[in-house]
Motif scaffolding. Structure first.
Motif, PDB file in Angstrom:
ATOM      1  N   ALA A  33       0.821  -1.211   0.000  1.00 16.38           N
ATOM      2  CA  ALA A  33       0.000   0.000   0.000  1.00 16.38           C
ATOM      3  C   ALA A  33       0.857   1.264   0.000  1.00 16.38           C
ATOM      4  CB  ALA A  33      -0.922  -0.006   1.209  1.00 16.38           C
ATOM      5  N   GLY A  34       2.196   1.102  -0.087  1.00 17.80           N
ATOM      6  CA  GLY A  34       3.072   2.260  -0.182  1.00 17.80           C
ATOM      7  C   GLY A  34       3.928   2.539   1.035  1.00 17.80           C
ATOM      8  N   ASN A  35       3.826   1.703   2.068  1.00 17.46           N
ATOM      9  CA  ASN A  35       4.636   1.907   3.278  1.00 17.46           C
ATOM     10  C   ASN A  35       6.018   1.294   3.070  1.00 17.46           C
ATOM     11  OD1 ASN A  35       5.275   2.577   5.990  1.00 17.46           O
ATOM     12  ND2 ASN A  35       4.714   0.508   6.635  1.00 17.46           N
ATOM     13  N   LYS A  36       6.857   2.010   2.327  1.00 12.35           N
ATOM     14  CA  LYS A  36       8.180   1.484   1.984  1.00 12.35           C
ATOM     15  C   LYS A  36       9.268   2.401   2.540  1.00 12.35           C
ATOM     16  CE  LYS A  36       6.548  -0.988  -2.111  1.00 12.35           C
ATOM     17  NZ  LYS A  36       6.705  -1.208  -3.575  1.00 12.35           N
ATOM     18  N   GLU A  37      10.456   2.345   1.951  1.00  7.32           N
ATOM     19  CA  GLU A  37      11.582   3.099   2.486  1.00  7.32           C
ATOM     20  C   GLU A  37      11.456   4.591   2.179  1.00  7.32           C
ATOM     21  OE1 GLU A  37      11.980  -0.661   3.017  1.00  7.32           O
ATOM     22  OE2 GLU A  37      11.994   0.016   0.920  1.00  7.32           O
ATOM     23  N   SER A  38      11.925   5.415   3.121  1.00  6.27           N
ATOM     24  CA  SER A  38      11.886   6.863   2.950  1.00  6.27           C
ATOM     25  C   SER A  38      13.138   7.482   3.548  1.00  6.27           C
ATOM     26  CB  SER A  38      10.637   7.452   3.617  1.00  6.27           C
ATOM     27  OG  SER A  38      10.659   7.205   5.016  1.00  6.27           O
ATOM     28  N   LEU A  39      13.468   8.675   3.087  1.00  8.10           N
ATOM     29  CA  LEU A  39      14.617   9.426   3.580  1.00  8.10           C
ATOM     30  C   LEU A  39      14.129  10.741   4.158  1.00  8.10           C
ATOM     31  CD1 LEU A  39      17.744   9.841   3.745  1.00  8.10           C
ATOM     32  CD2 LEU A  39      17.572  10.966   1.506  1.00  8.10           C
ATOM     33  N   ASP A  40      14.698  11.112   5.318  1.00  5.26           N
ATOM     34  CA  ASP A  40      14.308  12.348   5.980  1.00  5.26           C
ATOM     35  C   ASP A  40      15.568  13.036   6.503  1.00  5.26           C
ATOM     36  OD1 ASP A  40      12.720  14.309   7.083  1.00  5.26           O
ATOM     37  OD2 ASP A  40      12.370  13.208   8.950  1.00  5.26           O
ATOM     38  N   VAL A  41      15.824  14.280   6.060  1.00  7.98           N
ATOM     39  CA  VAL A  41      17.033  15.010   6.473  1.00  7.98           C
ATOM     40  C   VAL A  41      16.620  16.415   6.928  1.00  7.98           C
ATOM     41  CG1 VAL A  41      19.371  15.710   5.849  1.00  7.98           C
ATOM     42  CG2 VAL A  41      18.336  13.722   4.729  1.00  7.98           C
ATOM     43  N   PRO A  42      16.137  16.563   8.158  1.00 10.40           N
ATOM     44  CA  PRO A  42      15.739  17.876   8.660  1.00 10.40           C
ATOM     45  C   PRO A  42      16.893  18.596   9.360  1.00 10.40           C
ATOM     46  CG  PRO A  42      15.064  16.188  10.194  1.00 10.40           C
ATOM     47  CD  PRO A  42      15.765  15.475   9.063  1.00 10.40           C
ATOM     48  N   VAL A  43      16.871  19.938   9.298  1.00  5.80           N
ATOM     49  CA  VAL A  43      17.923  20.773   9.902  1.00  5.80           C
ATOM     50  C   VAL A  43      17.272  21.986  10.558  1.00  5.80           C
ATOM     51  CG1 VAL A  43      20.017  22.119   9.497  1.00  5.80           C
ATOM     52  CG2 VAL A  43      19.581  20.076   8.128  1.00  5.80           C
ATOM     53  N   TRP A  44      17.796  22.366  11.730  1.00  2.75           N
ATOM     54  CA  TRP A  44      17.359  23.558  12.445  1.00  2.75           C
ATOM     55  C   TRP A  44      18.577  24.421  12.767  1.00  2.75           C
ATOM     56  CZ3 TRP A  44      15.660  18.733  12.947  1.00  2.75           C
ATOM     57  CH2 TRP A  44      14.282  18.479  12.913  1.00  2.75           C
ATOM     58  N   ALA A  45      18.458  25.723  12.615  1.00  8.40           N
ATOM     59  CA  ALA A  45      19.488  26.661  13.054  1.00  8.40           C
ATOM     60  C   ALA A  45      18.898  27.493  14.197  1.00  8.40           C
ATOM     61  CB  ALA A  45      19.926  27.571  11.909  1.00  8.40           C
ATOM     62  N   TRP A  46      19.480  27.324  15.394  1.00  7.82           N
ATOM     63  CA  TRP A  46      18.974  27.993  16.599  1.00  7.82           C
ATOM     64  C   TRP A  46      19.855  29.178  16.960  1.00  7.82           C
ATOM     65  CZ3 TRP A  46      14.723  27.216  19.670  1.00  7.82           C
ATOM     66  CH2 TRP A  46      13.953  26.059  19.428  1.00  7.82           C
ATOM     67  N   PHE A  47      19.203  30.265  17.403  1.00  5.79           N
ATOM     68  CA  PHE A  47      19.940  31.440  17.874  1.00  5.79           C
ATOM     69  C   PHE A  47      19.391  31.863  19.232  1.00  5.79           C
ATOM     70  CE2 PHE A  47      20.553  36.039  18.303  1.00  5.79           C
ATOM     71  CZ  PHE A  47      21.933  36.092  18.161  1.00  5.79           C
ATOM     72  N   MET A  48      20.296  32.035  20.208  1.00  7.86           N
ATOM     73  CA  MET A  48      19.905  32.461  21.533  1.00  7.86           C
ATOM     74  C   MET A  48      19.699  33.973  21.562  1.00  7.86           C
ATOM     75  SD  MET A  48      19.429  29.939  23.405  1.00  7.86           S
ATOM     76  CE  MET A  48      19.141  30.984  24.819  1.00  7.86           C
ATOM     77  N   VAL A  49      18.459  34.389  21.750  1.00  9.01           N
ATOM     78  CA  VAL A  49      18.147  35.812  21.849  1.00  9.01           C
ATOM     79  C   VAL A  49      18.626  36.355  23.200  1.00  9.01           C
ATOM     80  CG1 VAL A  49      16.307  37.530  21.810  1.00  9.01           C
ATOM     81  CG2 VAL A  49      16.168  35.512  20.319  1.00  9.01           C
ATOM     82  N   ASN A  50      18.326  35.600  24.260  1.00 10.26           N
ATOM     83  CA  ASN A  50      18.822  35.900  25.601  1.00 10.26           C
ATOM     84  C   ASN A  50      18.845  34.596  26.388  1.00 10.26           C
ATOM     85  OD1 ASN A  50      16.137  35.466  26.599  1.00 10.26           O
ATOM     86  ND2 ASN A  50      15.639  37.597  26.088  1.00 10.26           N
ATOM     87  N   ASP A  51      18.981  34.661  27.713  1.00 11.01           N
ATOM     88  CA  ASP A  51      19.127  33.435  28.490  1.00 11.01           C
ATOM     89  C   ASP A  51      17.825  32.665  28.644  1.00 11.01           C
ATOM     90  OD1 ASP A  51      17.893  35.225  30.160  1.00 11.01           O
ATOM     91  OD2 ASP A  51      19.174  34.815  31.901  1.00 11.01           O
ATOM     92  N   LYS A  52      16.694  33.210  28.159  1.00  8.42           N
ATOM     93  CA  LYS A  52      15.420  32.513  28.238  1.00  8.42           C
ATOM     94  C   LYS A  52      14.797  32.209  26.883  1.00  8.42           C
ATOM     95  CE  LYS A  52      13.787  33.892  32.824  1.00  8.42           C
ATOM     96  NZ  LYS A  52      13.647  32.494  33.291  1.00  8.42           N
ATOM     97  N   ILE A  53      15.122  32.985  25.870  1.00  8.28           N
ATOM     98  CA  ILE A  53      14.453  32.854  24.575  1.00  8.28           C
ATOM     99  C   ILE A  53      15.432  32.377  23.515  1.00  8.28           C
ATOM    100  CG2 ILE A  53      13.195  34.042  22.753  1.00  8.28           C
ATOM    101  CD1 ILE A  53      12.242  36.047  24.860  1.00  8.28           C
ATOM    102  N   GLY A  54      15.047  31.341  22.798  1.00 14.67           N
ATOM    103  CA  GLY A  54      15.788  30.857  21.645  1.00 14.67           C
ATOM    104  C   GLY A  54      14.873  30.769  20.446  1.00 14.67           C
TER     105      GLY A  54
END
Length: 297
Positions: free
Chosen positions: A211-232
């Motif tokens: 039914a289509g449940n076969k192999e898949s590729l997933d390559v996610p990326v996040w770039a985080w920046f610290m605004v201050n000591d509480k907010i990113g």
């Protein structure tokens, strides 16, 4: 029952493979012997302790660097609330997808997940996963129709941290759709303000392959920046799709979001994503809003 037993056996073997490799590599590569704390995928080093990118105790008071929770620690987290914001389909559906993770020891973290193993630093809201509350007329297949086992094993914990990341996911109970994820979770601290987080994996369908449940590729990326000591804050993209005919069906998401460390136990976050803004069949009409929380027990 025989089919289910066989499926679970195959899944366990595939998930165990990268972890057993990680055990061998972790001893050889000189991982931090003081142990790692911090939920899978959090960003922030021991000294810098950037709270909104670290979820070891819900808000990021990191004691040592790493991508796993640490021995005996429990964290309730996940894609807490997911809302479809697509054109002409706002709220169709919306769902709750909580997760809970436990630190077996300083290197190994296991969890029960409803969102395929996301973390506070690797968010990808997906309406319909977990407890779907909008009803069958508004995009829910059932009220509850998926669950997964997520596993992390720390390989190294430093400026560059890496963990084997695998899982066994039930995408649907009827029909019984299952797969395993085999991959790695990583974080590179470019500075005390900037971190790059990635979570690539290969999905292997075990049941309902016709039914289509076969192999898949997933390559996610996040770039985080610290605004201050509480907010990113972060920007997110990546690429993913089925291995069979990848060039005709790949997706490129684009998203933004942020975390806020309320106190030493609680972190909250919000996300706004376009699931396929630049891939094949790309559209800006498909949009998702996510609201998250992580709480340490």
């Amino acid at each position: 029952m025989k089919q289910l037993s066989k499926t679970l056996f195959i899944a366990a073997a595939l998930v165990a493979a990268p972890i057993s490799t990680a055990f061998a590599q972790g001893d050889d590569e000189g991982s931090d012997e003081s142990g790692e704390t911090g939920e899978a995928g959090e960003t922030g080093e021991a000294e810098a302790a950037p709270a909104p990118m670290s979820t070891d105790d819900g808000a990021g008071a990191t004691a040592t660097p790493g991508l796993t929770l640490g021995a005996g620690k429990i964290l309730i987290h996940g894609s807490t609330f997911n809302l479809n914001m697509s054109a002409d389909a706002v709220g169709k559906p919306f769902s709750l997808a909580p997760s809970v993770s436990y630190g077996v020891n300083d290197k190994l973290t296991v969890g029960l997940t409803h969102d395929f193993g996301t973390t506070m630093a690797t968010p990808r809201p997906t309406p319909g996963l977990g407890i779907c509350l909008a009803g069958t007329d508004n995009g829910c297949a059932k009220v509850y129709d998926n669950v997964g086992l997520d596993v992390l094993y720390s390989i190294m914990a430093d400026k560059f941290s890496l963990a084997a990341h695998g899982g066994f996911d039930v995408g649907s109970f009827d029909p019984f759709i299952t797969r395993v994820r085999v991959g790695a979770l990583g974080r590179y601290m470019a500075s005390d303000k900037l971190a790059i987080v990635f979570d690539p994996s290969v999905g292997i369908g075990l049941t309902e392959r016709d039914a289509g449940n076969k192999e898949s590729l997933d390559v996610p990326v996040w770039a985080w920046f610290m605004v201050n000591d509480k907010i990113g804050a972060y920007v997110h993209t990546g690429i993913g799709g089925p291995l069979d005919g990848f060039g005709d069906a790949f997706r490129i998401p684009v998203g933004v979001g942020a975390n806020y460390g309320i106190n030493e136990k609680l972190t909250v976050g919000a996300d706004f994503h376009f699931p396929n803004l630049a891939g094949k069949g790309n559209t800006a009409d498909a949009r998702v809003l996510g609201i998250r929380a992580a709480y340490a027990l």
